[in-house]
Write an enzyme that holds these catalytic residues in place. Structure first.
Site, mmCIF file in Angstrom:
data_model
loop_
_atom_site.group_PDB
_atom_site.id
_atom_site.type_symbol
_atom_site.label_atom_id
_atom_site.label_comp_id
_atom_site.label_asym_id
_atom_site.label_seq_id
_atom_site.Cartn_x
_atom_site.Cartn_y
_atom_site.Cartn_z
ATOM 1 N N HIS A 1 0.823 -1.206 0.000
ATOM 2 C CA HIS A 1 0.000 0.000 0.000
ATOM 3 C C HIS A 1 0.861 1.263 0.000
ATOM 4 C CE1 HIS A 1 -3.652 -2.322 0.494
ATOM 5 N NE2 HIS A 1 -3.001 -3.035 1.379
ATOM 6 N N HIS B 1 1.832 1.597 -5.610
ATOM 7 C CA HIS B 1 0.537 0.928 -5.790
ATOM 8 C C HIS B 1 -0.524 1.957 -6.187
ATOM 9 C CE1 HIS B 1 -3.175 -1.205 -4.911
ATOM 10 N NE2 HIS B 1 -3.437 -0.353 -3.931
ATOM 11 N N HIS C 1 -6.289 6.747 -2.601
ATOM 12 C CA HIS C 1 -7.105 5.726 -1.944
ATOM 13 C C HIS C 1 -6.441 4.985 -0.776
ATOM 14 C CE1 HIS C 1 -5.012 2.796 -4.498
ATOM 15 N NE2 HIS C 1 -5.457 1.878 -3.661
ATOM 16 N N ASP C 2 -5.148 4.907 -0.706
ATOM 17 C CA ASP C 2 -4.482 4.192 0.397
ATOM 18 C C ASP C 2 -3.548 5.083 1.213
ATOM 19 O OD1 ASP C 2 -5.562 1.629 0.444
ATOM 20 O OD2 ASP C 2 -4.139 0.831 -1.006
#
Length: 135
Positions: free
Chosen positions: A75, A79, A115-116
């Site tokens: 993550h 990524h 998103h992460d």
């Protein structure tokens, strides 16, 4: 406002990486940030201008986001860029390009790159066992 010359330059850059299979692990984080900014300007310049987001603001935002990612095995910012790039290609190579509004494309791509952010790299069970603040 994103000027015409900046948009043309970004479109040329994205044209170079449109069909390229990017080996993200052989690219620097700086290169991935530059690709991200170019894609956002090429695809989302109308939204950026409507929201009065300048080149410097979007560039600084992307670099800041990249620094918020922790250095873990999955993550990571690498990524995040992979997800961002994949979604961009899906949008551009499918009918979504013609179906989605510009603001929707912008929202999807920003969500993909963010998103992460801050993900520890642990799954929920480990976070639960550690009594972490995020569980």
């Amino acid at each position: 406002m994103i000027g015409e010359s900046r948009i043309v330059s970004a479109c040329k850059e994205t044209g170079k990486i449109f069909n390229e299979r990017i080996d993200i692990f052989n690219k620097s984080k700086d290169s991935l940030c530059k690709y991200t900014v170019s894609i956002l300007i090429a695809v989302c310049h109308e939204s950026l201008n409507a929201f009065k987001i300048s080149y410097l603001q979007i560039k600084n935002f992307i670099y800041y986001v990249s620094k918020l990612y922790k250095n873990n095995h999955f993550h990571s910012f690498y990524h995040a860029f992979n997800v961002f790039h994949s979604l961009w290609l899906i949008i551009e190579k499918s009918q979504l390009k013609n179906i989605l509004y510009n603001d929707e494309k912008f929202a999807i791509l920003i969500a993909a790159i963010c998103h992460d952010v801050g993900h520890t790299g642990n799954n929920n069970e480990i976070e639960k066992l550690l009594n972490s603040n995020i569980y």
